[in-house]
Scaffold this motif. Structure first.
Motif, PDB file in Angstrom:
ATOM      1  N   ARG A 141       0.827  -1.208   0.000  1.00  9.70           N
ATOM      2  CA  ARG A 141       0.000   0.000   0.000  1.00  9.70           C
ATOM      3  C   ARG A 141       0.862   1.259   0.000  1.00  9.70           C
ATOM      4  N   LEU A 142       1.901   1.264   0.807  1.00  9.77           N
ATOM      5  CA  LEU A 142       2.771   2.442   0.888  1.00  9.77           C
ATOM      6  C   LEU A 142       3.568   2.641  -0.398  1.00  9.77           C
ATOM      7  N   LEU A 143       3.964   1.561  -1.027  1.00  8.09           N
ATOM      8  CA  LEU A 143       4.738   1.666  -2.269  1.00  8.09           C
ATOM      9  C   LEU A 143       3.898   2.230  -3.402  1.00  8.09           C
ATOM     10  N   GLY A 144       2.641   1.786  -3.523  1.00  7.11           N
ATOM     11  CA  GLY A 144       1.809   2.256  -4.622  1.00  7.11           C
ATOM     12  C   GLY A 144       2.366   1.794  -5.959  1.00  7.11           C
ATOM     13  N   PRO A 145       1.921   2.417  -7.044  1.00  8.90           N
ATOM     14  CA  PRO A 145       2.416   2.027  -8.379  1.00  8.90           C
ATOM     15  C   PRO A 145       3.907   2.319  -8.537  1.00  8.90           C
ATOM     16  N   ASP A 146       4.615   1.418  -9.190  1.00  9.33           N
ATOM     17  CA  ASP A 146       6.060   1.617  -9.397  1.00  9.33           C
ATOM     18  C   ASP A 146       6.364   2.848 -10.226  1.00  9.33           C
ATOM     19  N   ALA A 147       5.435   3.243 -11.103  1.00  9.57           N
ATOM     20  CA  ALA A 147       5.663   4.410 -11.965  1.00  9.57           C
ATOM     21  C   ALA A 147       5.901   5.669 -11.149  1.00  9.57           C
ATOM     22  N   ARG A 148       5.391   5.726  -9.927  1.00 11.68           N
ATOM     23  CA  ARG A 148       5.631   6.884  -9.062  1.00 11.68           C
ATOM     24  C   ARG A 148       7.120   7.028  -8.746  1.00 11.68           C
ATOM     25  N   TRP A 149       7.786   5.882  -8.611  1.00 10.79           N
ATOM     26  CA  TRP A 149       9.191   5.869  -8.209  1.00 10.79           C
ATOM     27  C   TRP A 149      10.132   6.021  -9.403  1.00 10.79           C
TER      28      TRP A 149
END
Length: 403
Positions: free
Chosen positions: A167-175
């Protein structure tokens, strides 16, 4: 002067390299001043083959993604998968396209075939999961570390669930947004979720250390080593993303420093396992402070070699590579008053140079520094020659590289 320095040159082979050193170092690093030239990679392959066969080195580490490298290590040691799969998924930065890198992997697998496990040569990437324009999501490292711990320790000791991490990581595209490299406002590295992830990653690594006696007793050595790698990578990536979101003048210095610290920690961990051969850019492996220009401004930081040397002392050795010409890149015959110009006047196409002896021969009358017309090539600094254990000089680089 050419006559005066000729006696510092030797043939390019493992014996010449080892002859420059007082003992076999635990980490022996070979640097290159530019990337993507198969001539240099082929030279590396030949030297490393000899050093494995004659000097007992049992790990080859290159400037590539440390997590991707696990795929390639499984192939060369155990035959897992195919050569094509191992090269495609085991080497980062697009360097899996270079024929000489593929040949290195092929040779390592052939060398290991039929040998006892303890005598097989291992592969490692020692860079973080950091591409040229972006950094990876910490998802793989965090979830792998959590999975390792959840299978071996009481669930009540875990600081969170895997679902919480997801949940905290969310979508990888954010990173992985490439725009974040140039625009700190596009980075998620200082979001509330990223801050919580840094605390949880720290707690997971602390739990790994606190439970070490138990974990070592119930884990295969490779599983324990990989868990520690996941921990280093998760905390390093989150730190890197934190500084990607920084808008201060020190932002780039922080980023390159975090990257090389991750490299150094990986190399020191490999050195615990046994003697290691390392290949990367000179700037990552030199003992002196590294310098580049970004957006017209100088950036200085301590590279992985400097950090490892401070820890290992004489058990770290650095052999730099210097070049005469890269004509297909606009790098022509070096001026005769430069270090490369003096070496270019030697009759050999390539040779190993006793760098400390050459530095002593120059004394205060050092050659002029060479200026490269191409940003992708970094000449050696003559003022730092005494900090180099040896030097490989290649007179001319023909065109060649990825296909």
């Amino acid at each position: 002067m050419t006559t005066d320095i000729k006696d510092t040159a030797r043939a390019v082979d493992a014996a010449s390299v080892m002859g420059l050193l007082s003992t076999r170092p635990r980490l022996l690093a070979l640097g290159e001043p530019t990337h993507g030239e198969d001539t240099l990679l082929e030279l590396r392959n030949e030297l490393f083959r000899q050093l494995v066969e004659r000097e007992g080195y049992r790990t080859i580490a290159i400037e590539s993604d440390c997590l991707m490298g696990l795929v390639l290590d499984d192939y060369v040691t155990m035959g897992t998968g195919t050569l094509d799969e191992a090269v495609e998924h085991g080497i980062s930065h697009g360097w899996n396209a270079y024929p000489a890198n593929r040949e290195l992997v092929r040779w390592m697998r052939a060398y290991n075939d039929g040998r006892p496990l303890a005598e097989r040569v291992r592969f490692a990437g020692f860079d973080g999961p950091l591409e040229i324009t972006a950094a990876a999501s910490p998802r793989q490292a965090l979830l792998a570390l959590h999975g390792y711990l959840s299978a071996r320790v009481d669930a009540d000791l875990l600081p969170c669930t895997a679902e919480t991490l997801g949940r905290l990581l969310g979508p990888d595209a954010r990173w992985t947004d490439p725009a974040a490299m140039r625009d700190p406002a596009r980075s998620v590295g200082r979001s509330a979720e990223a801050r919580e992830l840094r605390l949880l990653a720290d707690d997971l690594v602390a739990l790994l250390d606190q439970q070490r006696p138990h974990l070592v007793s119930v884990s295969a050595p490779d599983d324990w080593d990989r868990a520690r790698l996941y921990g280093r990578t998760a905390t390093g990536l989150l730190r890197y993303h934190h500084w990607m979101a920084d808008a201060s003048p020190a932002r780039i210095t922080r980023l390159v420093s975090v990257r090389d610290e991750m490299m150094a920690r990986n190399l020191l961990a490999l050195a615990v396992r046994g003697p290691v051969l390392v290949h990367a850019h000179n700037s990552h492996l030199q003992r002196a402070r590294s310098t580049i220009r970004m957006d017209g401004k100088p950036v200085q930081w301590w590279g992985a070699g400097a950090l490892v040397s401070a820890e290992l002392g004489d058990e770290y050795a650095f052999v730099a590579t210097a070049l005469g010409t890269i004509r297909h890149r606009g790098v022509d015959t070096p001026p005769p008053d430069t270090l490369e110009g003096l070496l270019y006047a030697l009759p050999e196409d390539r040779c190993v140079i006793d760098a400390p002896r050459l530095a002593a021969r120059f004394g205060d009358a050092r050659p002029a520094p060479r200026v490269s017309p191409w940003f992708g090539y970094a000449p050696l600094d003559p003022a730092r020659l005494a900090d180099v254990d040896g030097m490989v000089f290649v007179r001319d680089l023909p065109p060649g590289g990825a296909v």
